[in-house]
Write an enzyme that holds these catalytic residues in place. Structure first.
Site, PDB file in Angstrom:
ATOM      1  N   LYS A 203       0.832  -1.210   0.000  1.00 37.49           N
ATOM      2  CA  LYS A 203       0.000   0.000   0.000  1.00 37.49           C
ATOM      3  C   LYS A 203       0.867   1.261   0.000  1.00 37.49           C
ATOM      4  CE  LYS A 203      -3.305   2.913   0.607  1.00 37.49           C
ATOM      5  NZ  LYS A 203      -4.304   3.206  -0.411  1.00 37.49           N
ATOM      6  N   CYS A 257      -3.581  11.002   0.940  1.00 38.43           N
ATOM      7  CA  CYS A 257      -2.707   9.832   0.800  1.00 38.43           C
ATOM      8  C   CYS A 257      -1.313  10.155   0.313  1.00 38.43           C
ATOM      9  CB  CYS A 257      -3.358   8.843  -0.159  1.00 38.43           C
ATOM     10  SG  CYS A 257      -5.049   8.504   0.303  1.00 38.43           S
TER      11      CYS A 257
HETATM   12  N1  SAJ Z   1      -0.813  14.923  -9.095  1.00 32.59           N
HETATM   13  C1  SAJ Z   1       0.148  15.568  -9.827  1.00 32.59           C
HETATM   14  N2  SAJ Z   1       0.613  14.952 -10.952  1.00 32.59           N
HETATM   15  C2  SAJ Z   1       0.155  13.742 -11.367  1.00 32.59           C
HETATM   16  C3  SAJ Z   1      -0.833  13.100 -10.613  1.00 32.59           C
HETATM   17  C4  SAJ Z   1      -1.315  13.707  -9.470  1.00 32.59           C
HETATM   18  O1  SAJ Z   1       0.610  16.666  -9.482  1.00 32.59           O
HETATM   19  O2  SAJ Z   1       0.641  13.251 -12.398  1.00 32.59           O
HETATM   20  C5  SAJ Z   1      -1.314  15.524  -7.858  1.00 32.59           C
HETATM   21  C6  SAJ Z   1      -2.812  15.792  -7.860  1.00 32.59           C
HETATM   22  O3  SAJ Z   1      -3.118  17.023  -8.412  1.00 32.59           O
HETATM   23  C7  SAJ Z   1      -3.146  15.705  -6.397  1.00 32.59           C
HETATM   24  C8  SAJ Z   1      -2.166  14.664  -5.861  1.00 32.59           C
HETATM   25  O4  SAJ Z   1      -1.143  14.574  -6.818  1.00 32.59           O
HETATM   26  O5  SAJ Z   1      -2.890  16.922  -5.733  1.00 32.59           O
HETATM   27  C9  SAJ Z   1      -2.740  13.295  -5.588  1.00 32.59           C
HETATM   28  O6  SAJ Z   1      -3.656  12.906  -6.603  1.00 32.59           O
HETATM   29  P1  SAJ Z   1      -3.838  11.377  -7.054  1.00 32.59           P
HETATM   30  O7  SAJ Z   1      -4.886  11.329  -8.088  1.00 32.59           O
HETATM   31  O8  SAJ Z   1      -2.526  10.815  -7.445  1.00 32.59           O
HETATM   32  O9  SAJ Z   1      -4.216  10.639  -5.708  1.00 32.59           O
HETATM   33  P2  SAJ Z   1      -5.443  10.466  -4.701  1.00 32.59           P
HETATM   34  O10 SAJ Z   1      -4.931  10.906  -3.368  1.00 32.59           O
HETATM   35  O11 SAJ Z   1      -6.735  11.011  -5.179  1.00 32.59           O
HETATM   36  O12 SAJ Z   1      -5.624   8.864  -4.714  1.00 32.59           O
HETATM   37  C10 SAJ Z   1      -4.520   8.035  -4.500  1.00 32.59           C
HETATM   38  C11 SAJ Z   1      -4.563   6.898  -5.499  1.00 32.59           C
HETATM   39  N3  SAJ Z   1      -3.312   6.157  -5.396  1.00 32.59           N
HETATM   40  C12 SAJ Z   1      -2.537   5.869  -6.419  1.00 32.59           C
HETATM   41  O13 SAJ Z   1      -2.751   6.234  -7.533  1.00 32.59           O
HETATM   42  C13 SAJ Z   1      -1.337   5.021  -6.095  1.00 32.59           C
HETATM   43  C14 SAJ Z   1      -5.738   5.982  -5.187  1.00 32.59           C
HETATM   44  O14 SAJ Z   1      -5.747   4.859  -6.031  1.00 32.59           O
HETATM   45  C15 SAJ Z   1      -5.630   5.496  -3.738  1.00 32.59           C
HETATM   46  O15 SAJ Z   1      -6.739   4.718  -3.396  1.00 32.59           O
HETATM   47  C16 SAJ Z   1      -5.565   6.678  -2.810  1.00 32.59           C
HETATM   48  O16 SAJ Z   1      -4.482   7.531  -3.195  1.00 32.59           O
HETATM   49  C17 SAJ Z   1      -5.328   6.120  -1.423  1.00 32.59           C
HETATM   50  O17 SAJ Z   1      -6.286   5.938  -0.681  1.00 32.59           O
HETATM   51  O18 SAJ Z   1      -4.191   5.802  -1.123  1.00 32.59           O
END
Ligand code: SAJ
Length: 420
Positions: A203, A257
């Protein structure tokens, strides 16, 4: 196995409770927050998630789901409580410990306890197991114990909770199998078996992978900006390689997360995790970088108004937890700018949120921090008329630059050379 007790009715616990109830189990949802319990008892849910309210009302009506403030003897207990980051950058396990203690008097021979909360490796065996054994029952023999992390993404929780593959890691084989059988009642994705510490590590690795890769994209963007390279085009082209998947740069990383979880690995081995730590630092420094880029185009003056559009941590969500927008606002304010803030979806924020017209009226510069769809369809003519200045800073490369320029805006995009 029919009686399931879910501890913690938040973004994960409530949908999980609903899914078990829908699958025919008798579910007791437990939460320590009286406001949440009161609203649930009135048939209202406290989180926004497509489709959840309908399922919740069905299972409450059918009596398959009840809610209360303490657990009762059950066949299965699932812990879904928060594990926030402490100021020392260590996981705060107080809620996990309290939930485990609340289970103790209700644990029976043959029960299974499953931890879903994200935790540092070895928490299941080193923290939860000893507390539960306070019942006098032996873990792995008289009751079963496993770690089974959630993987769902907000806005798609009800789909992903069913469809996604999962990992079930027991403290021994019979614990793994018992936990797996329970999830099989509604999970259609594959359920992979492992041990609890591996499942905990899996995780953390998933989220850390994303954080470190976003940091790399941000570093590329910083360099590209200095070289006159359009980073968005460069990443698009690099990702044409069959084994490359560079993430997207932006104003920083938010949510419950990704900015939190890497620290749960670091706390276990500070010397062994330089890459994870530098990744965290890069992503944490992005709001300040956005601020200095804005400052290059906008002289600091107490009369100058900067409008921040979007405080949700990512597009089309109402969640502003750990949002990079907050840091950016603080930098702008302490430099002496007047800051106005708008978000179409967020209701709770530590800074006053204005309607769009009030937020942009008289403004000198608009900064897109969150790529909400709404910002891609703004009435540009109206925005132009309302603003005093014409500067637009796009931290995510989401605006239709030509359309904005046609209306007389000076559009600056992070990661594209400022001479554009
Ligand atoms: N972000 C970037 N660049 C990217 C992707 C995201 O700057 O290329 C930023 C987003 O704008 C945001 C942050 O990162 O501020 C996080 O966004 P995210 O879409 O990566 O993550 P979460 O927090 O919505 O969801 C994540 C997911 N984990 C992964 O992709 C490994 C989700 O599948 C998990 O269930 C969740 O965390 C969790 O509960 O851990």
């Amino acid at each position: 196995m029919t009686r399931v007790c879910i501890l913690g009715l938040g973004y994960i616990g409530l949908p999980t409770a609903c899914m078990f109830a829908k699958a025919g189990m008798d579910v007791l949802g437990v939460d320590v927050n009286p406001d949440i319990l009161q609203s649930l008892k009135q048939g209202k849910i406290h989180i926004e998630e497509p489709g959840l309210e309908e399922i919740f009302q069905q299972v409450i009506k059918s009596g398959k789901l009840t809610v209360g403030n303490e657990p009762k003897p059950s066949d299965a207990f699932i812990i879904c409580v928060p594990t926030p980051l402490g100021s020392d950058k260590h996981a705060n396990l107080d809620y996990v410990k309290a939930a485990s203690k609340a289970i103790v008097p209700n644990l029976r021979k043959g029960s299974v306890v499953i931890l879903e909360s994200t935790v540092p490796p070895r928490t299941t065996v080193d923290v939860v197991k000893p507390i539960l054994q306070g019942s006098g029952l032996k873990a792995g023999e008289e009751f079963y114990l496993a770690f089974c992390p959630e993987r769902v993404i907000p806005n798609r929780i009800l789909i992903e909770i069913v469809e996604n593959d999962r990992i079930c890691g027991g403290i021994n084989e019979v614990s793994t199998k018992t936990a797996k059988d329970l999830y099989k009642t509604f999970v259609k994705g594959e359920i992979f078996e492992s041990d609890s510490t591996t499942a905990e590590m899996v995780k953390l690795m998933e989220n850390t992978f994303r954080d470190v890769n976003i940091a790399l994209a941000n570093e590329f963007a910083i360099v590209a900006g200095k070289l006159g390279v359009n980073i968005w085009e460069a990443i698009h082209l690099a990702n044409k390689h069959p084994r490359v998947n560079i993430h997207q740069p932006g104003p920083g990383v938010g949510g419950h997360c990704i900015p939190v979880v890497p620290w749960f690995i670091v706390e276990k081995d500070v010397e062994g995790t330089p890459l994870i730590q530098i990744g965290r630092r890069i992503n944490d420094s992005m709001p300040e970088l956005m601020f200095s880029l804005i400052k290059q185009h906008l002289p600091v003056d107490s009369q100058t108004i900067v409008t921040v559009l979007g405080v949700a941590f990512k597009a089309n969500t109402d969640d502003a937890s750990y949002t990079p927008a907050l840091d950016l606002i603080k930098h702008l304010e302490s430099a002496g700018f007047q800051v106005r803030v708008h978000d179409p979806l967020v209701h709770r924020f530590s800074y006053p949120l204005l309607g769009l017209v009030d937020a942009v009226s008289g403004s000198d510069c608009v900064v897109i921090v969150t790529d909400h769809d709404e910002y891609k369809h703004l009435d540009l003519g109206q925005v132009r008329k309302l603003m005093r200045g014409n500067l637009v800073f796009d931290t995510r490369n989401v605006l239709d630059k030509n359309a904005w320029r046609e209306k007389g805006f000076n559009v600056i995009t992070f990661g594209i050379t400022s001479v554009e």
